[in-house]
Design an enzyme around this catalytic site. Structure first.
Site, PDB file in Angstrom:
ATOM      1  CB  SER A 175      -0.956  -0.038   1.201  1.00 43.74           C
ATOM      2  OG  SER A 175      -1.944   0.958   1.090  1.00 43.74           O
ATOM      3  CG  ASP A 295      -7.121  -1.800  -3.727  1.00 39.87           C
ATOM      4  OD1 ASP A 295      -7.750  -1.038  -2.971  1.00 39.87           O
ATOM      5  OD2 ASP A 295      -5.912  -2.038  -3.614  1.00 39.87           O
ATOM      6  CG  HIS A 325      -5.849  -1.897  -0.019  1.00 41.73           C
ATOM      7  ND1 HIS A 325      -5.141  -1.360  -1.077  1.00 41.73           N
ATOM      8  CD2 HIS A 325      -5.177  -1.529   1.114  1.00 41.73           C
ATOM      9  CE1 HIS A 325      -4.097  -0.692  -0.622  1.00 41.73           C
ATOM     10  NE2 HIS A 325      -4.086  -0.789   0.702  1.00 41.73           N
TER      11      HIS A 325
END
Length: 351
Positions: A175, A295, A325
């Site tokens: 991320s 996502d 995600h």
């Protein structure tokens, strides 16, 4: 303030510890120490996978090291027992996160880091300033490049170790950590043998960004009130974790930052993604990019653009149907094992 956490079977005293103001580092360290036995009860696939031949070591005295900016940084390492590692893997965690939960996990069971180590890799992780157990105002990023420089400083020292100096080295970013890893590479274009990017934050999903006018107002106010927690945000756990049970387990990460983003932090994240999006063609190292097609936190279309535009001659893009995600924490067990297997396979081929 965020909503008080409620855990079944947990004493009122422990609830007071984990509900305390964690803006500064000592309440976070106290909460993590007090709550680690509760975390042992989590029923998650990452905590079940067996591991053998592993020695877990702490980096520097008592797992802390004061960096050149005078901040005490928490870090850990995991090394295969009895043999030299195949390579060095340096982990960059996501926004609000820490290297002491799903990545490290609990002491007696299997985690991402320990699984990598059991496969023969030397794994190194740190909490950025202001996150996890490192010093700094919780969740505050006054300048994104400072995080990047802190990461470069810490991992450069790791790679200077005589026992590791000749080994291949890889960045592993999840991320926001994917953005950190890419910016580290852009500052050190010849220093790394590859990068594994899991749902990298090359662009924040459009639904996560406030309307244009609100954004401009927030940018202006951030110059006057940079540390205020004022940025509207949707429920990240709901958006990131597809598996409902694992979504509930995310609350056990008691030192994660769970409040509204601070104004300067939000501005820096937006600015950084815009900057990275304009420099995708400058990415030149071997890449493994993994992203869930559904996502809603970071935009998978920009992972596709990274794959297409990067000047790397060695690049792989894996997109996972229906996945959200949190590919390594919030999906079904089968998907998590598949993603993990893809990572190990890629690393083995590049060592």
């Amino acid at each position: 303030m965020g909503k008080p956490l409620k855990f079944e079977g947990v004493s009122e005293e422990l609830h007071k510890i984990v509900d305390a103001d964690m803006d500064q580092v000592w309440p976070r360290r106290r909460a993590r120490e007090a709550f680690k036995d509760i975390q042992l009860s989590i029923d998650h696939i990452l905590f079940k996978m067996p591991c053998d031949g592993l020695t877990m070591t702490e980096i520097c005295s008592q797992s802390y090291e004061v960096n050149s900016r005078g901040l005490e940084i928490f870090s850990k390492s995991w090394l295969p027992d009895g043999s030299s590692p195949k390579a060095v893997i340096c982990f960059c965690h996501g926004y609000g996160d820490t290297c002491t939960f799903f990545f490290e996990g609990m002491w007696l069971t299997m985690r991402i880091a320990r699984k990598l180590a059991s496969c023969g890799y030397g794994v190194f992780a740190m909490d950025y300033p202001g996150f996890g157990l490192s010093e700094g105002l919780h969740g505050y990023i006054p300048k994104f490049d400072r995080i990047v420089d802190d990461v470069i400083e810490h991992y450069s020292k790791v790679k200077e170790n005589p026992n590791l100096r000749t080994l291949p080295s890889f960045l592993f970013g999840e991320s926001m950590g994917g953005a950190v890893a890419l910016k580290v590479h852009l500052k050190q274009p010849d220093a790394w043998n590859g990068a594994v990017l899991v749902a990298p934050m090359c662009k924040i999903a459009d639904d996560m960004v406030p309307p244009w006018l609100v954004t401009q107002i927030l940018i202006g106010v951030s110059n006057w009130l940079p540390k205020r927690k004022l940025v509207p945000q949707k429920d990240l756990a709901e958006l990131a974790f597809r598996d409902l049970n694992k979504r509930k387990q995310a609350s056990y990460n008691v030192v994660a930052y769970k409040h509204k983003p601070r104004l300067r932090t939000a501005v820096e994240l937006l600015r950084t993604t815009q900057e990275i999006e304009q420099q995708l063609d400058k990415v030149s190292l071997p890449l493994l990019i993994l992203h869930g097609k559904d996502d809603k936190v970071t935009d998978p279309s920009v992972s596709k653009a990274l794959y297409e535009k990067a000047s790397s001659t060695d690049k792989t893009l894996n997109l996972y149907d229906d996945a959200y995600h949190a590919l390594l924490q919030g999906e079904t067990d089968d998907t998590i094992l598949r993603v993990f297997g893809d990572i190990i396979s890629w690393l083995d081929k590049h060592c």
